[in-house]
Design a protein around this motif. Structure first.
Motif, PDB file in Angstrom:
ATOM      1  N   UNK A   1      -1.155 -84.288 -20.679  1.00  0.00           N
ATOM      2  CA  UNK A   1      -1.492 -83.244 -19.713  1.00  0.00           C
ATOM      3  C   UNK A   1      -1.731 -83.877 -18.342  1.00  0.00           C
ATOM      4  N   UNK A   2      -0.907 -83.480 -17.374  1.00  0.00           N
ATOM      5  CA  UNK A   2      -0.994 -84.100 -16.054  1.00  0.00           C
ATOM      6  C   UNK A   2      -1.204 -83.097 -14.925  1.00  0.00           C
ATOM      7  N   UNK A   3      -0.594 -81.916 -15.035  1.00  0.00           N
ATOM      8  CA  UNK A   3      -0.614 -80.965 -13.926  1.00  0.00           C
ATOM      9  C   UNK A   3      -1.093 -79.596 -14.379  1.00  0.00           C
ATOM     10  N   UNK A 131       4.132 -65.995 -26.513  1.00  0.00           N
ATOM     11  CA  UNK A 131       2.741 -65.580 -26.715  1.00  0.00           C
ATOM     12  C   UNK A 131       1.900 -66.586 -27.488  1.00  0.00           C
ATOM     13  N   UNK A 132       2.575 -67.455 -28.257  1.00  0.00           N
ATOM     14  CA  UNK A 132       1.840 -68.483 -29.004  1.00  0.00           C
ATOM     15  C   UNK A 132       1.239 -69.528 -28.079  1.00  0.00           C
ATOM     16  N   UNK A 133       1.704 -69.572 -26.806  1.00  0.00           N
ATOM     17  CA  UNK A 133       1.202 -70.546 -25.832  1.00  0.00           C
ATOM     18  C   UNK A 133       0.161 -69.933 -24.906  1.00  0.00           C
ATOM     19  N   UNK A 134      -0.322 -68.743 -25.252  1.00  0.00           N
ATOM     20  CA  UNK A 134      -1.290 -68.043 -24.403  1.00  0.00           C
ATOM     21  C   UNK A 134      -2.683 -68.136 -25.009  1.00  0.00           C
ATOM     22  N   UNK A 135      -3.700 -68.336 -24.148  1.00  0.00           N
ATOM     23  CA  UNK A 135      -5.077 -68.474 -24.612  1.00  0.00           C
ATOM     24  C   UNK A 135      -6.022 -68.006 -23.509  1.00  0.00           C
ATOM     25  N   UNK A 150     -15.654 -70.367 -22.675  1.00  0.00           N
ATOM     26  CA  UNK A 150     -15.332 -69.617 -23.890  1.00  0.00           C
ATOM     27  C   UNK A 150     -13.815 -69.700 -24.117  1.00  0.00           C
ATOM     28  N   UNK A 151     -13.422 -70.212 -25.270  1.00  0.00           N
ATOM     29  CA  UNK A 151     -12.012 -70.321 -25.646  1.00  0.00           C
ATOM     30  C   UNK A 151     -11.674 -69.119 -26.526  1.00  0.00           C
ATOM     31  N   UNK A 152     -10.764 -68.279 -26.033  1.00  0.00           N
ATOM     32  CA  UNK A 152     -10.477 -67.011 -26.702  1.00  0.00           C
ATOM     33  C   UNK A 152      -9.069 -67.042 -27.288  1.00  0.00           C
ATOM     34  N   UNK A 159      -2.402 -72.943 -33.017  1.00  0.00           N
ATOM     35  CA  UNK A 159      -3.445 -73.970 -33.093  1.00  0.00           C
ATOM     36  C   UNK A 159      -3.262 -74.998 -31.976  1.00  0.00           C
ATOM     37  N   UNK A 160      -1.998 -75.313 -31.661  1.00  0.00           N
ATOM     38  CA  UNK A 160      -1.719 -76.320 -30.631  1.00  0.00           C
ATOM     39  C   UNK A 160      -2.208 -75.863 -29.264  1.00  0.00           C
ATOM     40  N   UNK A 161      -1.998 -74.584 -28.934  1.00  0.00           N
ATOM     41  CA  UNK A 161      -2.447 -74.070 -27.634  1.00  0.00           C
ATOM     42  C   UNK A 161      -3.973 -74.079 -27.547  1.00  0.00           C
ATOM     43  N   UNK A 162      -4.631 -73.714 -28.626  1.00  0.00           N
ATOM     44  CA  UNK A 162      -6.098 -73.756 -28.638  1.00  0.00           C
ATOM     45  C   UNK A 162      -6.604 -75.176 -28.462  1.00  0.00           C
ATOM     46  N   UNK A 163      -5.950 -76.119 -29.132  1.00  0.00           N
ATOM     47  CA  UNK A 163      -6.368 -77.523 -29.027  1.00  0.00           C
ATOM     48  C   UNK A 163      -6.205 -78.026 -27.597  1.00  0.00           C
ATOM     49  N   UNK A 164      -5.118 -77.646 -26.926  1.00  0.00           N
ATOM     50  CA  UNK A 164      -4.904 -78.056 -25.539  1.00  0.00           C
ATOM     51  C   UNK A 164      -5.980 -77.461 -24.641  1.00  0.00           C
ATOM     52  N   UNK A 165      -6.314 -76.189 -24.862  1.00  0.00           N
ATOM     53  CA  UNK A 165      -7.354 -75.537 -24.058  1.00  0.00           C
ATOM     54  C   UNK A 165      -8.705 -76.225 -24.245  1.00  0.00           C
TER      55      UNK A 165
END
Length: 280
Positions: A1-3, A131-135, A150-152, A159-165
């Motif tokens: 993650x850079x930008x 939509x799987x990349x939305x959080x 709060x991570x929603x 799971x990957x998008x949540x982990x990135x958030x």
């Protein structure tokens, strides 16, 4: 993650941009006009200058941080972002329309994060092609001092998008807490009740605003009272949140206090207007 890219303008944009830069990330501000995003970039520059003045960051690092800050009035620039924040505050319909507009310009693996607490994250996720990349990433005010994010998770969120958030929240010096996609999530739902009730008390009793603020600060060891907080975020924002929860939940306990509605009708919305509960 850079930008990270921040789409939208205002205090949330500048605070989030400052946090991301000091965390070592590159920041792209994208807005409706170059003059608007340039203004926000100047506010970030000033905020970083204050960090140098109080020795929070070394002066030698300032130019390096600012070299990672860029602005654009074109959505095409979003292709370079690993995470794209929607920080719009004009309501769920406006957020959905913004997401439709930026969707064609997003990198295929980019995570899109909404900072709202007043919209259904699952519904917003449905308007983009991934939509799987939305959080949801709801930052609590004031962002500079409040540690919570709060991570929603939307119904579609991977799971990957949540982990990135969660990783990004930690990089920004925050504590991520997973919450359900319900109206107001956790904090806004509780906070709206407290703020609204404070306005009921103000309108129904002889107790002055400063005494109510002091009572809450002393009783709960808060750094600010309800009216100080309301003035800082904007009485119009508070009223919008209370109305939204009242409508979404159908619970009369969220009925907006008359004194709050009256102040907003008068244009007394807080620090931004020079007058709210207090004068500035």
């Amino acid at each position: 993650m850079q930008t990270v890219a921040i789409v939208g303008t205002g205090s949330l944009s500048t605070e989030l941009g400052k946090l991301a830069l000091t965390a070592g990330l590159s920041v792209l501000l994208v807005g409706p006009s170059r003059s608007v995003v340039t203004r926000d970039s100047e506010l970030i520059r000033a905020a970083l200058g204050e960090l140098v003045s109080n020795s929070s960051i070394p002066a030698s690092k300032l130019d390096l941080l600012l070299s990672h800050l860029s602005v654009s009035d074109s959505y095409e620039a979003l292709i370079a972002a690993d995470v794209v924040f929607d920080v719009s505050t004009t309501g769920p319909e406006a957020s959905a329309e913004l997401l439709r507009r930026i969707d064609p310009f997003l990198a295929p693996d980019a995570v899109v994060a909404s900072t709202t607490c007043l919209a259904c994250i699952t519904r917003l996720a449905s308007v983009i092609s991934r939509p799987d990349r939305f959080v949801g990433m709801h930052f609590l005010q004031p962002i500079g001092t409040c540690q919570l994010v709060e991570i929603v998770r939307a119904l579609q969120t991977s799971d990957a998008a949540c982990a990135i958030a969660e990783t990004l929240a930690s990089m920004l010096g925050k504590t991520p807490i997973a919450v359900r996609n319900t109206p107001g999530f956790i904090v806004a739902r509780i906070l709206a009740l407290m703020l609204n009730e404070a306005f009921f008390i103000l309108g129904e009793s002889d107790v002055c605003a400063s005494d109510i603020d002091e009572a809450v600060r002393l009783a709960f060891s808060c750094p600010f009272g309800p009216f100080e907080f309301a003035d800082s975020v904007g009485l119009d924002v508070v009223l919008s949140a209370v109305r939204s929860l009242h409508e979404d939940l159908g619970d009369p306990k969220y009925r907006p206090a008359p004194s709050l509605k009256e102040m907003v009708a008068a244009g007394y919305i807080g620090q931004r207007s020079g007058r709210g509960v207090y004068r500035y």
